[in-house]
Design an enzyme around this catalytic site. Structure first.
Site, short mmCIF file in Angstrom:
data_model
loop_
_atom_site.label_atom_id
_atom_site.label_comp_id
_atom_site.label_asym_id
_atom_site.label_seq_id
_atom_site.Cartn_x
_atom_site.Cartn_y
_atom_site.Cartn_z
N SER A 138 -2.05 -4.31 6.09
CA SER A 138 -0.62 -4.16 5.82
C SER A 138 -0.31 -2.71 5.51
O SER A 138 -0.82 -2.16 4.53
CB SER A 138 -0.20 -5.04 4.65
OG SER A 138 1.08 -4.62 4.21
N HIS A 198 0.04 -5.09 10.32
CA HIS A 198 1.03 -5.95 9.65
C HIS A 198 2.11 -5.05 9.05
O HIS A 198 1.82 -4.16 8.24
CB HIS A 198 0.33 -6.77 8.57
CG HIS A 198 1.21 -7.74 7.86
ND1 HIS A 198 1.50 -8.99 8.36
CD2 HIS A 198 1.87 -7.66 6.67
CE1 HIS A 198 2.28 -9.64 7.52
NE2 HIS A 198 2.53 -8.85 6.49
N ASP A 246 5.65 -4.92 6.88
CA ASP A 246 6.48 -5.67 5.94
C ASP A 246 7.89 -5.09 5.88
O ASP A 246 8.09 -3.97 5.41
CB ASP A 246 5.85 -5.62 4.54
CG ASP A 246 4.57 -6.43 4.48
OD1 ASP A 246 4.64 -7.65 4.73
OD2 ASP A 246 3.50 -5.85 4.22
N MET A 294 11.48 -5.36 4.29
CA MET A 294 12.17 -5.94 3.12
C MET A 294 13.57 -5.35 3.00
O MET A 294 13.77 -4.15 3.23
CB MET A 294 11.39 -5.60 1.85
CG MET A 294 9.92 -6.01 1.91
SD MET A 294 9.12 -5.72 0.33
CE MET A 294 7.40 -5.99 0.78
N HIS A 353 6.52 -8.90 9.66
CA HIS A 353 6.84 -9.93 8.65
C HIS A 353 8.20 -9.58 8.05
O HIS A 353 8.33 -8.62 7.29
CB HIS A 353 5.71 -9.89 7.59
CG HIS A 353 5.94 -10.78 6.41
ND1 HIS A 353 5.19 -10.65 5.25
CD2 HIS A 353 6.79 -11.82 6.20
CE1 HIS A 353 5.58 -11.57 4.38
NE2 HIS A 353 6.56 -12.28 4.92
N MET A 360 11.08 -9.98 5.59
CA MET A 360 11.51 -10.53 4.29
C MET A 360 12.97 -10.11 4.13
O MET A 360 13.31 -9.27 3.29
CB MET A 360 10.62 -9.99 3.17
CG MET A 360 9.26 -10.67 3.15
SD MET A 360 8.00 -9.70 2.31
CE MET A 360 7.47 -8.66 3.67
N MET A 372 2.23 -17.37 2.17
CA MET A 372 2.26 -16.30 1.16
C MET A 372 1.40 -16.71 -0.02
O MET A 372 1.61 -17.75 -0.64
CB MET A 372 3.70 -16.04 0.68
CG MET A 372 4.60 -15.36 1.69
SD MET A 372 3.97 -13.81 2.36
CE MET A 372 3.77 -12.82 0.88
N GLY A 420 7.31 -9.23 -1.78
CA GLY A 420 8.07 -8.10 -2.32
C GLY A 420 7.24 -6.88 -2.63
O GLY A 420 7.73 -5.76 -2.51
N GLY A 454 3.04 -5.00 -2.80
CA GLY A 454 1.61 -5.03 -2.59
C GLY A 454 0.91 -5.04 -3.94
O GLY A 454 1.54 -4.83 -4.99
N ASP A 500 -1.33 -14.03 3.33
CA ASP A 500 -0.81 -12.71 2.99
C ASP A 500 -0.61 -12.58 1.48
O ASP A 500 0.21 -13.29 0.90
CB ASP A 500 0.53 -12.52 3.73
CG ASP A 500 1.13 -11.14 3.55
OD1 ASP A 500 0.48 -10.27 2.95
OD2 ASP A 500 2.27 -10.94 4.02
N GLY A 501 -1.36 -11.65 0.88
CA GLY A 501 -1.18 -11.36 -0.53
C GLY A 501 -2.45 -11.51 -1.34
O GLY A 501 -3.02 -12.60 -1.40
N GLY A 519 -3.53 -5.41 2.21
CA GLY A 519 -2.88 -4.11 2.03
C GLY A 519 -3.64 -3.24 1.08
O GLY A 519 -4.44 -2.38 1.49
N SER A 520 -3.47 -3.48 -0.21
CA SER A 520 -4.07 -2.58 -1.20
C SER A 520 -5.60 -2.61 -1.15
O SER A 520 -6.23 -1.57 -1.33
CB SER A 520 -3.56 -2.90 -2.60
OG SER A 520 -3.70 -4.27 -2.86
C1 DX5 Z 1 3.98 -8.68 0.18
C2 DX5 Z 1 3.66 -8.37 1.59
C3 DX5 Z 1 2.23 -8.15 1.88
C4 DX5 Z 1 1.60 -7.02 1.11
C5 DX5 Z 1 0.20 -7.47 0.77
O1 DX5 Z 1 5.30 -9.08 0.08
O2 DX5 Z 1 4.11 -9.41 2.45
O3 DX5 Z 1 1.98 -8.01 3.27
O4 DX5 Z 1 1.53 -5.81 1.78
O5 DX5 Z 1 -0.38 -6.56 -0.05
P1 DX5 Z 1 -1.73 -6.83 -0.86
O6 DX5 Z 1 -2.80 -7.10 0.16
O7 DX5 Z 1 -1.91 -5.56 -1.63
O8 DX5 Z 1 -1.46 -8.02 -1.74
ZN ZN Z 2 3.46 -9.29 4.62
#
Ligand code: DX5
Ligand code: ZN
Length: 217
Positions: A8, A33, A35, A37, A66, A68, A137, A142, A144, A175-176, A197-198
């Site tokens: 992500s 990926h 995101d 928002m 994705h 949101m 999810m 919202g 990472g 995801d998450g 992501g992180s």
């Molecule tokens: C959160 C996003 C994720 C986010 C995941 O709302 O949809 O895609 O980037 O991040 P990590 O892997 O750090 O939880």
């Molecule tokens: Zn996502």
């Protein structure tokens, strides 16, 4: 099927976006990926079409977008034009889900539906045959860097049963909070695609971290 790792970009270094994409091109990542928002559906704002177009220009991998955002039906053709290959909308953000899923497919993209942690899998019963992917999810959308919600395992199992019962070929994406701590257990219960992501971008060598995740599968 080959298990998919989708880093992500939310956690990447946006000041060096081109080199981040080139790193991912050379890595074992399968999808990118993205995101999106809107500050309404979720309490955060990220980026829109100009950035997606830029990512598309440099990426050699499919863009897994994705959304949101509320009323995603307003922008389906725009996301296609910007470069989305897979477009996922939230069940909770779309009143006419069936119509919007058809529109995503008519625009030549794969259609995904995302479920918030509180939304039961059963709401997908009447749409599951029409979609290419379900995004479960495992944190509240919202941000990472949040902690993985363990109830996700049970949801994946329920989703697996629903897919089998309805003879749907939809992929299961999670995801998450995905990391080396939970990826194997998630794989075992039936996840096909992992967003991280992180865990990837906050590591010293993201490309090696992607390899490490791949090797756990
Ligand atoms: C959160 C996003 C994720 C986010 C995941 O709302 O949809 O895609 O980037 O991040 P990590 O892997 O750090 O939880
Ligand atoms: Zn996502």
């Amino acid at each position: 099927m080959n298990t998919i790792i989708a880093p992500s970009l939310l956690s990447c270094d946006f000041a060096n976006l081109q080199s981040e994409i080139e790193m991912l091109n050379a890595s074992r990542a399968d999808w990118l990926h993205l995101d999106i928002m809107d500050g309404v559906f979720v309490p955060n704002i990220t980026f829109g079409m100009p950035i997606i177009k830029f990512i598309k220009k440099y990426s050699k991998k499919p863009l897994d977008v994705h959304l949101m955002i509320v009323q995603p039906e307003r922008y389906i053709a725009d996301f296609k034009k910007a470069g989305a290959d897979i477009l996922t909308i939230h069940y909770e953000a779309c009143t006419h889900l069936h119509r919007t899923v058809q529109e995503i497919k008519a625009n030549g993209m794969q259609a995904g539906v995302a479920l918030n942690p509180h939304t039961p899998v059963s709401v997908l019963e009447d749409i599951i045959k029409d979609i290419d992917l379900v995004l479960v999810m495992s944190v509240n959308p919202g941000f990472g860097g949040q902690s993985f919600i363990p109830n996700t395992y049970k949801k994946i199992q329920q989703l697996k049963e629903l897919l089998a019962k309805s003879e749907s070929k939809a992929l299961i994406e999670v995801d998450g909070g995905v990391s080396n701590q939970n990826i194997q257990k998630l794989h075992k219960v039936g996840v096909d695609a992992f967003v991280a992501g992180s865990y990837i971008f906050k590591s010293d060598q993201p490309s090696k971290t992607i390899n490490k995740l791949k090797e756990l599968l």
